[in-house]
Design an enzyme around this catalytic site. Structure first.
Site, PDB file in Angstrom:
ATOM      1  N   HIS A 190       0.824  -1.218   0.000  1.00  0.00           N
ATOM      2  CA  HIS A 190       0.000   0.000   0.000  1.00  0.00           C
ATOM      3  C   HIS A 190       0.856   1.265   0.000  1.00  0.00           C
ATOM      4  CE1 HIS A 190      -1.947  -3.317   2.264  1.00  0.00           C
ATOM      5  NE2 HIS A 190      -2.904  -3.081   1.397  1.00  0.00           N
TER       6      HIS A 190
HETATM    7 FE1  FES Z   1       0.208  -1.915   3.759  1.00  0.00          FE
HETATM    8 FE2  FES Z   1       2.875  -2.231   3.963  1.00  0.00          FE
HETATM    9  S1  FES Z   1       1.778  -0.526   3.263  1.00  0.00           S
HETATM   10  S2  FES Z   1       1.301  -3.669   4.410  1.00  0.00           S
END
Ligand code: FES
Length: 122
Positions: A87
């Site tokens: 993410h």
């Molecule tokens: Fe979501 Fe690393 S940014 S698990």
């Protein structure tokens, strides 16, 4: 055994079934980490508190993103540290969270130096 980890590179080892990054930092990486004002950090923590005195070149930390536990990719991102592909969390050369959804810095496990080139995690 740290002796084969060249400056500017790192390895991933397993500790208690989880991956741990061991990074042999360059002086530039250390300097960059130490130049950041703590008030710019989401999880304020001095670089000095994340490494051991006299062994500042060695960064030993959990390889699990503090968002949802993916494994970040090293040598990446605008802060020269790690980027989590899941993410988009971005960590700096001290493994501190700088951008993205992760709330905390990468966790430093307990470890000690047995010699200048050997550590024991745990
Ligand atoms: Fe979501 Fe690393 S940014 S698990």
């Amino acid at each position: 055994d740290l002796s084969k980890i060249e400056e500017g590179s790192g390895v991933t080892v397993k500790w208690r079934g989880s991956p741990v990054f061991i990074r042999h930092r360059t002086q530039k990486e250390i300097d960059e980490a130490r130049a950041v004002p703590l008030d710019q950090l989401k999880d304020p923590e001095a670089d000095e508190a994340r490494v051991q005195k006299g062994h500042e070149q060695w960064l030993v930390m959990s390889a699990l993103c503090t968002h949802l536990g993916c494994i970040p990719v090293g040598d990446a991102g605008e802060f020269g540290g790690w980027v989590c592909p899941c993410h988009g969390s971005v960590y700096d050369t001290s493994g501190r969270i700088r951008k993205g959804p992760a709330p905390k810095n990468l966790i430093i496990p307990p470890y000690k130096f047995l010699t200048d080139s050997t550590i024991q995690i745990g």
